[in-house]
Design a protein around this motif. Structure first.
Motif, PDB file in Angstrom:
ATOM      1  N   THR A 193       0.694  -1.696   0.061  1.00  0.00           N
ATOM      2  CA  THR A 193       0.026  -0.312  -0.306  1.00  0.00           C
ATOM      3  C   THR A 193       1.261   1.377   0.172  1.00  0.00           C
ATOM      4  O   THR A 193       0.521   2.353  -0.868  1.00  0.00           O
ATOM      5  N   ILE A 194       1.714   1.132   0.800  1.00  0.00           N
ATOM      6  CA  ILE A 194       2.595   2.175   0.867  1.00  0.00           C
ATOM      7  C   ILE A 194       3.170   3.062  -0.263  1.00  0.00           C
ATOM      8  O   ILE A 194       3.488   3.472  -0.276  1.00  0.00           O
ATOM      9  N   GLN A 195       4.151   1.142  -0.996  1.00  0.00           N
ATOM     10  CA  GLN A 195       4.327   1.949  -2.399  1.00  0.00           C
ATOM     11  C   GLN A 195       3.601   2.603  -3.732  1.00  0.00           C
ATOM     12  O   GLN A 195       4.642   3.378  -3.729  1.00  0.00           O
ATOM     13  N   LEU A 196       2.334   1.513  -3.086  1.00  0.00           N
ATOM     14  CA  LEU A 196       1.162   2.154  -4.644  1.00  0.00           C
ATOM     15  C   LEU A 196       0.969   3.412  -4.308  1.00  0.00           C
ATOM     16  O   LEU A 196       1.159   4.478  -5.194  1.00  0.00           O
ATOM     17  N   MET A 197       0.744   4.190  -2.529  1.00  0.00           N
ATOM     18  CA  MET A 197       0.539   5.250  -2.792  1.00  0.00           C
ATOM     19  C   MET A 197       1.713   6.219  -2.866  1.00  0.00           C
ATOM     20  O   MET A 197       1.036   7.874  -3.255  1.00  0.00           O
ATOM     21  N   LYS A 198       2.917   6.276  -3.200  1.00  0.00           N
ATOM     22  CA  LYS A 198       3.724   6.872  -3.028  1.00  0.00           C
ATOM     23  C   LYS A 198       3.910   7.456  -5.059  1.00  0.00           C
ATOM     24  O   LYS A 198       4.157   7.737  -5.544  1.00  0.00           O
ATOM     25  N   LYS A 199       3.057   6.783  -5.705  1.00  0.00           N
ATOM     26  CA  LYS A 199       2.827   6.799  -7.270  1.00  0.00           C
ATOM     27  C   LYS A 199       1.749   7.787  -7.329  1.00  0.00           C
ATOM     28  O   LYS A 199       1.269   8.545  -8.911  1.00  0.00           O
ATOM     29  N   VAL A 200       0.567   8.132  -6.399  1.00  0.00           N
ATOM     30  CA  VAL A 200      -0.053   8.995  -6.416  1.00  0.00           C
ATOM     31  C   VAL A 200      -0.240  10.177  -6.197  1.00  0.00           C
ATOM     32  O   VAL A 200       0.486  10.419  -5.930  1.00  0.00           O
ATOM     33  N   ASN A 201      -0.932  10.739  -7.545  1.00  0.00           N
ATOM     34  CA  ASN A 201      -1.240  12.242  -7.547  1.00  0.00           C
ATOM     35  C   ASN A 201      -0.271  12.934  -7.791  1.00  0.00           C
ATOM     36  O   ASN A 201       0.551  14.094  -7.158  1.00  0.00           O
ATOM     37  N   GLN A 202       0.430  12.361  -8.651  1.00  0.00           N
ATOM     38  CA  GLN A 202       1.616  13.174  -9.479  1.00  0.00           C
ATOM     39  C   GLN A 202       1.759  12.811 -10.545  1.00  0.00           C
ATOM     40  O   GLN A 202       1.111  12.473 -10.976  1.00  0.00           O
ATOM     41  N   VAL A 203       1.882  14.452 -10.894  1.00  0.00           N
ATOM     42  CA  VAL A 203       1.874  15.104 -12.680  1.00  0.00           C
ATOM     43  C   VAL A 203       3.373  14.764 -12.543  1.00  0.00           C
ATOM     44  O   VAL A 203       4.546  14.781 -12.045  1.00  0.00           O
ATOM     45  N   LYS A 204       3.906  14.624 -14.263  1.00  0.00           N
ATOM     46  CA  LYS A 204       5.412  14.372 -14.576  1.00  0.00           C
ATOM     47  C   LYS A 204       5.560  15.415 -15.565  1.00  0.00           C
ATOM     48  O   LYS A 204       6.635  15.164 -14.852  1.00  0.00           O
TER      49      LYS A 204
END
Lengths: 195, 81
Positions: free
Chosen positions: B52-63
């Motif tokens: 869950t922690i690893q996946l959440m690192k990828k959330v709500n980020q624009v490239k």
């Protein structure tokens, strides 16, 4: 810090607008993402972006390079975002350690946890699930989770930034992890059910 | 909950939450590892929290910063891009 960035910072200190512009361009996405993650709101993230770089322009003269510019900007952006939350009184009441207990294991959700999530995280439905789960996390839990687990603050730094005790950070963090994990499991069930 | 879920599981999970991401001493790590080897529920549970922690690192980020946001940024700072 890269040599090129050091040179840009020195030029910016001398008032070189082009150097300043390049520094802003280099770091703007990360600053925006920091605001977005903490505030969960694009308009407020944009405010964080603008305020952070206004602070950078004002303080660049006194920037000594003890940390990298990105680290420094990240701290500024985080503080600006936390300040916005305080203004909006979104932080909630302080939670007492004794008032919270560790949640028991939830057997049904443990067994239903998908094993291929990491491979599928780019799926739009999974992404939406992740975003919804984070957004549903109450603010006082979300901030601890973001600072500690996503951004790697130590327990002590997170406590200082949020103005709460270290034990409070630990309790909120555990609650946040469990909340978000369970929300994710529930939300993923919905995805699996319709797909 | 499976039959292999031990009475000790809640204490182990508390330990894991206490130390997940923080430096912890070898004795604690060994104890957690030993417990997880014999407790499939804890193994899945703790790994799902890590995941869950690893996946959440990828959330709500624009490239990349949206161009209109960048335009307004430079305008507000009165700096030419």
């Amino acid at each position: 810090m890269e040599i090129n960035e050091k040179a840009l910072i020195e030029k910016a200190k001398e008032g070189d607008q082009s150097a300043l512009s390049n520094l802003i361009h280099e770091h703007s996405t990360n600053v925006y993402n920091t605001g977005l993650k903490i505030l969960q709101n694009k308009a407020e993230a944009e405010d964080v972006l603008q305020e952070t770089f206004l602070i950078m322009i004002k303080k660049i003269q006194s920037f000594e390079g003890k940390s990298s510019l990105s680290t420094w900007l990240y701290r500024v952006a985080t503080n600006v975002a936390l300040g916005k939350i305080r203004e909006n009184k979104k932080l909630g009441n302080t939670l007492e350690l004794d008032a919270l207990d560790y949640e028991p294991l939830k057997g049904s959700q443990i067994k239903s946890w998908p094993t291929d999530l990491e491979k599928r995280w780019k799926d739009e439905s999974i992404k939406a699930c992740l975003e919804r789960s984070l957004a549903e996390l109450p603010t006082h839990f979300r901030l601890v989770f973001i600072l500690r687990d996503l951004e790697g603050y130590s327990v002590e730094s997170a406590a200082k930034s949020l103005g709460i005790s270290k034990s409070n950070v630990k309790v909120r963090l555990m609650r946040a992890r469990l909340f978000i994990r369970d929300k994710l499991a529930t939300n993923l069930h919905c995805v699996e059910a319709v797909s | 909950m499976s039959k292999t879920h031990h009475k000790d599981s809640d204490r182990i999970i508390k330990l894991v939450h206490e130390y997940l991401g923080e430096n912890s001493d070898k004795t604690i790590l060994d104890e957690v590892a030993d417990h997880m080897n014999g407790c499939p529920d804890c193994y899945i549970y703790i790994n799902s929290v890590k995941q869950t922690i690893q996946l959440m690192k990828k959330v709500n980020q624009v490239k990349e910063l949206p161009s209109e946001v960048e335009f307004r940024l430079y305008k507000s700072l009165k700096i030419k891009r």
